[in-house]
Design a protein around this motif. Structure first.
Motif, PDB file in Angstrom:
ATOM      1  N   SER A  22     -33.373  40.950 -13.295  1.00 12.22           N
ATOM      2  CA  SER A  22     -34.636  41.074 -14.019  1.00 12.22           C
ATOM      3  C   SER A  22     -35.268  42.412 -13.649  1.00 12.22           C
ATOM      4  O   SER A  22     -34.768  43.147 -12.791  1.00 12.22           O
ATOM      5  N   SER A  23     -36.401  42.695 -14.256  1.00 15.08           N
ATOM      6  CA  SER A  23     -37.177  43.855 -13.836  1.00 15.08           C
ATOM      7  C   SER A  23     -37.920  43.508 -12.540  1.00 15.08           C
ATOM      8  O   SER A  23     -37.978  42.351 -12.126  1.00 15.08           O
ATOM      9  N   TRP A  24     -38.466  44.515 -11.899  1.00  9.47           N
ATOM     10  CA  TRP A  24     -39.243  44.311 -10.670  1.00  9.47           C
ATOM     11  C   TRP A  24     -40.620  43.767 -11.009  1.00  9.47           C
ATOM     12  O   TRP A  24     -41.222  44.159 -12.009  1.00  9.47           O
ATOM     13  N   LEU A  74     -39.035  35.431 -14.266  1.00 11.40           N
ATOM     14  CA  LEU A  74     -37.885  36.284 -13.960  1.00 11.40           C
ATOM     15  C   LEU A  74     -36.627  35.761 -14.662  1.00 11.40           C
ATOM     16  O   LEU A  74     -35.828  36.537 -15.187  1.00 11.40           O
ATOM     17  N   ARG A 108     -37.333  40.948  -7.639  1.00 10.42           N
ATOM     18  CA  ARG A 108     -36.614  40.769  -8.897  1.00 10.42           C
ATOM     19  C   ARG A 108     -35.575  39.675  -8.674  1.00 10.42           C
ATOM     20  O   ARG A 108     -35.226  39.347  -7.529  1.00 10.42           O
TER      21      ARG A 108
END
Length: 151
Positions: A22-24, A74, A108
């Motif tokens: 996922s992104s942070w 997430l 993440r």
């Protein structure tokens, strides 16, 4: 952009799939405080910034269950499922919190599909998830989540 599965047949083909990262997501002190208010868990290691600086983690940390609950947004970045009638978070087979998440850090998720089973009217996915801390040596959370999707 998440991987996308279209319908039950597509889900059944995902065993062993690496879903990536996922992104942070930044874990702010405000988010920690809001979670403390929502759960009535105001332990000082989470909400008393000055005392926590003198504590075992050198500052406030997120609740383990906050980290776990953030698997919901997430996870949605790892796999999008379309053309199903209903998706259900069915539960968890395992959860551990190997490392604390300091307030102000970023996390993440990484996921991989451990198993997919056909069930009456749909499919059950067992997903191995790991929550990483930016710059951390150990994961904040490892969990095996079970999701059910119905036609």
């Amino acid at each position: 952009m998440p991987r996308t599965a279209h319908g039950i047949a597509d889900l059944l083909s995902l065993t062993g799939a690496d879903l990536g990262h996922s992104s942070w997501l930044e874990i702010t002190q405000e988010r920690v405080n809001t979670f403390a208010d929502a759960t009535d868990d105001h332990q000082w290691i989470h909400v008393d910034v000055e005392r926590a600086k003198r504590g075992p983690f050198g500052g406030p940390i997120a609740h383990g269950y906050l980290t776990l609950s953030l698997l919901i947004p997430l996870w949605s970045e790892l796999l999008g499922v379309q053309d199903v009638g209903l998706a259900v978070n069915y539960g968890l087979n395992k959860v551990r919190f190997p490392a604390p998440v300091p307030a102000g850090s970023k996390i993440r998720a990484h996921g991989s599909v451990a198993a997919v089973t056909e069930i009456k009217g749909g499919a059950e996915l067992v997903v191995d998830l790991s929550v990483e801390i930016d710059g951390g040596a150990k994961p904040a959370c490892v969990a095996q989540a079970v999701y059910r999707f119905y036609s």
